[in-house]
Scaffold this motif. Structure first.
Motif, short mmCIF file in Angstrom:
data_model
loop_
_atom_site.label_atom_id
_atom_site.label_comp_id
_atom_site.label_asym_id
_atom_site.label_seq_id
_atom_site.Cartn_x
_atom_site.Cartn_y
_atom_site.Cartn_z
N VAL A 56 0.87 -1.18 0.00
CA VAL A 56 0.00 0.00 0.00
C VAL A 56 0.90 1.23 0.00
CG1 VAL A 56 -1.81 1.24 1.23
CG2 VAL A 56 -1.75 -1.28 1.29
N ALA A 57 0.86 1.97 -1.08
CA ALA A 57 1.74 3.14 -1.22
C ALA A 57 1.18 4.31 -0.42
CB ALA A 57 1.86 3.52 -2.69
N VAL A 58 2.06 5.00 0.27
CA VAL A 58 1.67 6.15 1.08
C VAL A 58 2.63 7.31 0.81
CG1 VAL A 58 0.57 4.74 2.87
CG2 VAL A 58 2.99 5.33 3.09
N ALA A 59 2.48 8.40 1.60
CA ALA A 59 3.19 9.63 1.26
C ALA A 59 4.66 9.64 1.70
CB ALA A 59 2.46 10.83 1.86
N ASN A 60 5.02 8.84 2.68
CA ASN A 60 6.41 8.81 3.17
C ASN A 60 6.58 7.61 4.11
OD1 ASN A 60 5.63 9.74 5.93
ND2 ASN A 60 5.03 11.56 4.78
N GLY A 61 7.83 7.38 4.51
CA GLY A 61 8.11 6.23 5.37
C GLY A 61 7.58 6.41 6.79
N THR A 62 7.59 7.65 7.27
CA THR A 62 7.09 7.91 8.63
C THR A 62 5.62 7.48 8.72
OG1 THR A 62 8.55 9.83 8.67
CG2 THR A 62 6.87 9.71 10.38
N GLU A 63 4.83 7.90 7.74
CA GLU A 63 3.41 7.55 7.79
C GLU A 63 3.18 6.08 7.45
OE1 GLU A 63 1.84 12.10 7.15
OE2 GLU A 63 1.79 10.76 5.42
N ALA A 64 4.10 5.48 6.72
CA ALA A 64 3.99 4.03 6.50
C ALA A 64 4.04 3.31 7.86
CB ALA A 64 5.11 3.53 5.58
N ILE A 65 4.97 3.75 8.73
CA ILE A 65 5.07 3.13 10.06
C ILE A 65 3.84 3.46 10.90
CG2 ILE A 65 6.41 3.07 12.21
CD1 ILE A 65 8.89 3.89 10.48
N GLN A 66 3.48 4.75 10.90
CA GLN A 66 2.32 5.17 11.71
C GLN A 66 1.07 4.40 11.30
OE1 GLN A 66 1.31 9.39 11.36
NE2 GLN A 66 -0.80 8.96 11.97
N LEU A 67 0.82 4.34 10.00
CA LEU A 67 -0.43 3.70 9.54
C LEU A 67 -0.38 2.19 9.73
CD1 LEU A 67 -1.30 5.83 6.38
CD2 LEU A 67 -2.10 6.10 8.72
N CYS A 160 12.88 0.82 5.98
CA CYS A 160 13.05 2.06 5.21
C CYS A 160 14.44 2.18 4.60
CB CYS A 160 12.78 3.27 6.11
SG CYS A 160 11.03 3.48 6.49
N GLN A 161 15.44 1.49 5.18
CA GLN A 161 16.80 1.56 4.64
C GLN A 161 17.21 0.24 3.98
OE1 GLN A 161 19.55 2.95 7.65
NE2 GLN A 161 18.36 4.79 8.04
N ALA A 162 16.27 -0.66 3.75
CA ALA A 162 16.69 -2.03 3.43
C ALA A 162 15.93 -2.66 2.25
CB ALA A 162 16.54 -2.89 4.68
N PHE A 183 10.66 6.02 0.50
CA PHE A 183 11.24 6.29 -0.82
C PHE A 183 11.86 7.69 -0.86
CE2 PHE A 183 7.53 3.43 -1.85
CZ PHE A 183 8.30 2.27 -1.89
N TYR A 184 12.33 8.14 0.28
CA TYR A 184 13.10 9.40 0.33
C TYR A 184 14.18 9.31 -0.76
CZ TYR A 184 15.84 13.17 2.40
OH TYR A 184 16.52 14.34 2.61
N PRO A 185 14.47 10.42 -1.45
CA PRO A 185 15.30 10.33 -2.66
C PRO A 185 16.62 9.59 -2.53
CG PRO A 185 14.33 12.51 -2.49
CD PRO A 185 13.95 11.79 -1.23
N THR A 186 17.25 9.63 -1.35
CA THR A 186 18.56 8.96 -1.24
C THR A 186 18.47 7.49 -0.86
OG1 THR A 186 18.70 9.64 1.08
CG2 THR A 186 19.75 11.08 -0.54
N LYS A 187 17.26 6.97 -0.65
CA LYS A 187 17.13 5.56 -0.27
C LYS A 187 17.55 4.65 -1.43
CE LYS A 187 15.25 6.13 3.85
NZ LYS A 187 16.07 6.99 4.73
N ALA A 191 12.26 8.02 -4.55
CA ALA A 191 11.46 8.80 -5.50
C ALA A 191 12.20 10.09 -5.81
CB ALA A 191 10.11 9.10 -4.87
N PHE A 192 11.62 10.94 -6.65
CA PHE A 192 12.13 12.30 -6.80
C PHE A 192 11.21 13.23 -6.03
CE2 PHE A 192 14.13 10.37 -10.70
CZ PHE A 192 15.40 10.34 -10.13
N GLY A 193 11.10 12.94 -4.75
CA GLY A 193 10.22 13.63 -3.82
C GLY A 193 10.04 12.67 -2.67
N ASP A 194 8.99 12.88 -1.87
CA ASP A 194 8.72 11.94 -0.77
C ASP A 194 7.86 10.79 -1.24
OD1 ASP A 194 9.92 12.64 1.77
OD2 ASP A 194 8.73 14.48 1.73
N GLY A 195 7.95 9.67 -0.53
CA GLY A 195 7.09 8.52 -0.82
C GLY A 195 7.35 7.44 0.19
#
Ligand code: PLP
Length: 370
Positions: A56-67, A160-162, A183-187, A191-195
């Motif tokens: 389930v794709a969401v807006a960022n990794g933080t909210e992936a954990i929260q949700l 998130c790092q793996a 999917f922070y850009p450096t992961k 992405a080319f933005g947050d994800g």
């Protein structure tokens, strides 16, 4: 050589530029920007690539954990045992879900949570475990899964790092049934933005996540749960579909660079990362330890080599978590590590020549900085 940057996202984009431009153009031409066919296709492709039943794709990794925590029913009054040495977002997500992060100390070799330390932190209020696969090296999941099963509480993997790392041959992120990706850009997959995304095996939890990320809506304007807005947009989904196809090759390149570093840095007074027998690491970061880390970092900077510290302050000592009452000495292994760790540049587009230049500077400086 004119220095080595910590990362280079322009060099990362350059070889895939045409594919990315075509993907972005496809979305612009479609006129559909949120929760559409790109996101749906990406979810299927991601789940298949990482061995999960669903994503389930969401807006960022933080909210992936929260949700993920919210979808499992974790909330106020509950405790979630996690790592004190991770991006603060891991524990901030626990607090956003209304629960209390509890920090368990680390295995000194991997800097992932130690299953014994986790066991010592369990209370009747413990409602979930949240180990982090830090730096792209898997946590030792089996003993943690034993705790989760014997307590009847879920284990959420912070992967998130793996992306693409494997534990005993299988991709991490949904080995426990549920896990979070950023999917922070450096992961490794950025992405080319947050994800972000939740990998999830249980169809009921997946449906709840799809509601929670979209305001709790079951269908249009019928809000079943108190959700949030955490949707991945179609442009990022299209970008991630392109980049997912390259993830395996990028991870292999990271492993080759890590092997080069390991061969060149052996015996120069640094502690080096050690891939455990159960692990196939993807080296999101290459982290060494040195007793005079700050001096080494400064000396490398003078030679144009950028390094970073992941992370300089363990979370139980961060002002943001002061209300939890953490004190110096609570997690001695994490505290000692935070004072000594240094992340060397490692990214797939780095040349062997650049890696050798970093290694040669480190080999030269590590024995003599004071
Ligand atoms: C281990 C870990 N957990 C959680 C997060 C949060 O992800 P994001 O920045 O996408 O919210 C990150 C990245 O910042 C991370 O590295």
């Amino acid at each position: 050589m004119s220095g080595v940057p910590f990362g280079d996202l322009r060099a990362h984009l350059s070889p895939i530029r045409a594919e990315i431009d075509a993907a972005v153009a496809r979305v612009l031409d479609s006129g559909w920007f949120i929760l559409g066919p790109e996101g749906e296709a990406f979810e299927g492709e991601l789940a298949a690539a990482l061995g999960a039943k669903d994503a389930v794709a969401v807006a960022n990794g933080t909210e992936a954990i929260q949700l993920a925590l919210e979808a499992l029913g974790v909330g106020p009054g509950d405790e979630v045992v996690t790592s004190p040495l991770t991006a603060a977002f891991t524990a901030l997500a626990v607090q956003r879900a209304g629960a209390r992060p509890v920090f368990a100390d680390l295995d000194p070799e991997t800097l992932n949570v130690s299953p014994e330390a986790v066991a010592r932190k369990l209370t009747p209020r413990t409602r979930a475990l949240l180990p982090v696969h830090l730096y792209g090296h898997p946590s030792d999941l089996d003993p943690l899964l034993d705790i989760s099963r014997s307590r009847g509480i879920p284990l959420v993997e912070d992967a998130c790092q793996a992306h693409g790392a494997r534990y005993k041959g299988r991709p991490v992120g949904s080995l426990s049934g549920i896990g979070a990706l950023s999917f922070y850009p450096t992961k490794n997959l950025g992405a080319f933005g947050d994800g972000g995304a939740v990998l999830v095996n249980d169809p009921g939890v997946a449906s709840k996540l799809r509601r929670l990320r979209n305001g709790g809506q079951a269908d249009r304007y019928r809000h079943l749960d108190p959700g949030i807005n955490s949707r991945l947009d179609e442009i990022q989904a299209a970008v991630l579909r392109v980049k997912l196809r390259h993830l395996g090759a990028w991870n292999e390149r990271r492993r080759a660079l890590a092997a080069l570093y390991l061969a060149q840095l052996e015996g120069c007074g640094l502690e080096l990362p050690r891939e455990q027998p159960y692990a196939h690491a993807v080296y999101h970061l290459f982290v060494v330890r040195h007793p005079r880390r700050d001096a080494l970092m400064a000396a490398l900077r003078e030679r144009g080599i950028s390094t970073l510290i992941h992370y300089p302050i363990p979370l139980h000592l961060q002002p943001a978590f002061a209300s939890l009452g953490g004190r110096p000495g609570d997690c001695p292994i994490a505290e000692a590590a935070a004072a000594e760790i240094l992340s060397l540049p490692l990214y797939p587009e780095m040349s062997d020549e650049q890696a050798r230049a970093v290694a040669s500077a480190v080999r030269d400086l590590a024995p003599r900085v004071s």
